[in-house]
Enzyme design. Structure first.
Site, PDB file in Angstrom:
ATOM      1  N   LEU A 119      26.593 -54.824   5.459  1.00 38.71           N
ATOM      2  CA  LEU A 119      27.647 -55.400   4.625  1.00 38.71           C
ATOM      3  C   LEU A 119      28.952 -55.553   5.394  1.00 38.71           C
ATOM      4  O   LEU A 119      29.584 -56.603   5.366  1.00 38.71           O
ATOM      5  CB  LEU A 119      27.862 -54.522   3.383  1.00 38.71           C
ATOM      6  N   THR A 120      29.372 -54.502   6.100  1.00 39.05           N
ATOM      7  CA  THR A 120      30.702 -54.450   6.717  1.00 39.05           C
ATOM      8  C   THR A 120      30.831 -55.406   7.896  1.00 39.05           C
ATOM      9  O   THR A 120      29.913 -55.564   8.690  1.00 39.05           O
ATOM     10  CB  THR A 120      31.000 -53.012   7.185  1.00 39.05           C
ATOM     11  N   GLY A 171      39.753 -18.959  17.324  1.00 37.12           N
ATOM     12  CA  GLY A 171      39.426 -19.741  18.510  1.00 37.12           C
ATOM     13  C   GLY A 171      37.946 -20.040  18.638  1.00 37.12           C
ATOM     14  O   GLY A 171      37.557 -21.087  19.170  1.00 37.12           O
ATOM     15  N   PHE A 201      29.700 -51.482  12.401  1.00 40.81           N
ATOM     16  CA  PHE A 201      29.539 -50.141  11.837  1.00 40.81           C
ATOM     17  C   PHE A 201      28.322 -50.060  10.912  1.00 40.81           C
ATOM     18  O   PHE A 201      28.389 -49.443   9.846  1.00 40.81           O
ATOM     19  CB  PHE A 201      30.803 -49.695  11.100  1.00 40.81           C
ATOM     20  N   HIS A 230      37.471 -18.836  11.568  1.00 38.81           N
ATOM     21  CA  HIS A 230      36.768 -18.427  12.781  1.00 38.81           C
ATOM     22  C   HIS A 230      37.718 -18.213  13.960  1.00 38.81           C
ATOM     23  O   HIS A 230      37.298 -17.682  15.003  1.00 38.81           O
ATOM     24  CB  HIS A 230      35.736 -19.486  13.195  1.00 38.81           C
ATOM     25  N   GLU A 256      31.619 -46.249   3.069  1.00 36.34           N
ATOM     26  CA  GLU A 256      31.222 -46.541   1.686  1.00 36.34           C
ATOM     27  C   GLU A 256      32.426 -46.525   0.740  1.00 36.34           C
ATOM     28  O   GLU A 256      32.329 -46.097  -0.409  1.00 36.34           O
ATOM     29  CB  GLU A 256      30.115 -45.598   1.223  1.00 36.34           C
ATOM     30  N   ALA A 307      36.092 -57.641   7.142  1.00 39.67           N
ATOM     31  CA  ALA A 307      35.687 -57.453   5.747  1.00 39.67           C
ATOM     32  C   ALA A 307      35.047 -56.093   5.596  1.00 39.67           C
ATOM     33  O   ALA A 307      33.834 -55.953   5.567  1.00 39.67           O
ATOM     34  CB  ALA A 307      34.711 -58.556   5.328  1.00 39.67           C
ATOM     35  N   GLY A 308      35.893 -55.059   5.540  1.00 43.54           N
ATOM     36  CA  GLY A 308      35.405 -53.714   5.335  1.00 43.54           C
ATOM     37  C   GLY A 308      35.580 -53.302   3.895  1.00 43.54           C
ATOM     38  O   GLY A 308      34.636 -53.258   3.108  1.00 43.54           O
ATOM     39  N   GLU A 353      41.269 -44.267  -0.066  1.00 48.37           N
ATOM     40  CA  GLU A 353      42.269 -45.159  -0.672  1.00 48.37           C
ATOM     41  C   GLU A 353      41.599 -46.162  -1.619  1.00 48.37           C
ATOM     42  O   GLU A 353      42.112 -46.440  -2.712  1.00 48.37           O
ATOM     43  CB  GLU A 353      43.041 -45.889   0.429  1.00 48.37           C
TER      44      GLU A 353
END
Length: 384
Positions: free
Chosen positions: A127-128, A345, A158, A343, A368, A132-133, A372
């Site tokens: 699709l991406t 370092g 991607f 944890h 997906e 057009a993402g 935002e």
């Protein structure tokens, strides 16, 4: 901490218990090596196919497992908790098969879905595009009718599984003047002349779940059109409603592994004669992780129940799906970061899984539909 999976049927609980053992023994043990080498997770997907997971999103009539959406949520989270790369490749496959299930003809379903369910055919969802993402309506890939079918031309970026898949569902503009209604989808076998995939992208995380840039200059037969012309955008949005719940599941699985690693470390690590877990500041960090995890889990389970209900009511569950994806991806990021901090370092080294999990989780707030975009969807529903 209880996950509250009592809503699952007995056979679904047994399925998830068996999957948990399989993932612990055959997938989690390879996660660090997969991250280090960047090798695609072919072997892990074969293991999942044997366990019935490659068709877990499909009904039994097409060779799938036919499990409920809450069970699928649990199962995907188990796989992700073992290896984020494997879960990413598996759920990308789901996007392709969901496209055919929701938008395809009966002949297309019968041809592709049983092979996909057994793992014989791996799918990708294309699709991406570079421009057009977040808004697929801006896509530049075009499909025009020819005397023998269609000519497909353009590029995608991607695309998870794009260069290793056996088939791709490619979305393209068939009517540039019709906006969303001018987008259609096509099934593209991997050996189609004029289809090329670049090398895998060099990503921050999920290194065994490859993403690709694709080049398309292909002639396709008439029956390559997925379902009806002009229905592609609607199909893609329905697929993403499902996919966002599966992203939430991946986040929950990764977050749980990070949280459990942090709790075990806090109990075992002794400083000044006292275990870290005995210190109030550390205990409060653990409490905050638990609240964040539980909140995201309940939203995801609610979205999964709405997904199941949609089979009979036909109602969309976009709001619940977006809320689950937003909450789980952002909560998981905080949980993993807290686990790394706890944890000290050591968490910054590859000796502990929290370093890898932090990298694997970062993309969850982007793909997906970014955080935002989810806020736009959620606020649009609330303000309507």
């Amino acid at each position: 901490m209880s996950d509250d999976w009592h809503m699952l049927a007995e056979e679904e609980r047994l399925f998830c218990d068996l999957l948990e053992r399989i993932c612990a023994e055959q997938i989690a043990t390879k996660a660090a090596q997969t991250d280090a080498t960047g090798a695609f997770v072919h072997d892990q997907l074969r293991v999942l196919a044997e366990a019935g997971m490659m068709g877990a999103n499909l009904p039994e009539e097409y060779g799938g497992s036919g499990v409920s959406a809450p069970a699928l949520l649990r199962a995907v989270s188990i796989v992700a908790g073992a290896c984020g790369s494997t879960a990413s490749a598996m759920t990308a496959h789901y996007l392709a098969t969901d496209s055919i299930l929701l938008g395809g003809t009966e002949a297309q379903k019968q041809h592709w879905l049983p092979k996909a369910a057994t793992g014989e055919a791996l799918g990708a969802f294309a699709l991406t595009e570079p421009t057009a993402g977040s808004d697929p309506a801006d896509m530049k890939t075009r499909a025009r009718r020819t005397d023998t079918g269609w000519h497909l031309a353009g590029s995608k970026c991607f695309i998870s599984n794009g260069g290793v898949a056996d088939f791709l569902v490619v979305y393209a503009v068939t009517d540039p003047n019709a906006g969303h209604r001018g987008i259609s989808a096509f099934i593209l076998p991997k050996d189609t002349p004029g289809f090329e995939a670049g090398p895998p992208e060099r990503t921050m995380g999920l290194k065994g779940g490859h993403v690709f840039t694709l080049s398309l200059d292909c002639h396709l037969p008439e029956d390559a059109l997925l379902g009806e012309e002009g229905r592609g955008f609607r199909t893609a949005m329905q697929v993403l409603d499902n996919g966002r719940i599966e992203v939430a599941a991946q986040c929950l699985g990764l977050a749980r592994t990070a949280m459990e690693s942090a709790i075990a470390y806090a109990k075992d690590r002794v400083i000044g004669g006292q275990a870290l877990a005995a210190r109030q500041g550390i205990a409060w960090m653990i409490a905050d992780m638990g609240v964040a995890f539980r909140s995201a889990l309940l939203l995801a389970q609610d979205a999964a129940r709405q997904r199941d209900a949609a089979h009979t009511t036909g109602a969309r569950f976009s709001l619940a799906s977006s809320m689950a994806k937003l909450a789980a991806s952002e909560s998981a990021g905080r949980i993993a970061d807290t686990a790394l901090q706890l944890h000290g370092g050591y968490g910054y080294t590859a000796d502990f899984p929290v370093e890898r999990i932090n990298r694997d989780l970062r993309i969850m707030r982007i793909y997906e539909g970014s955080s935002e975009i989810q806020r736009i969807i959620i606020s649009g529903n609330m303000l309507a």
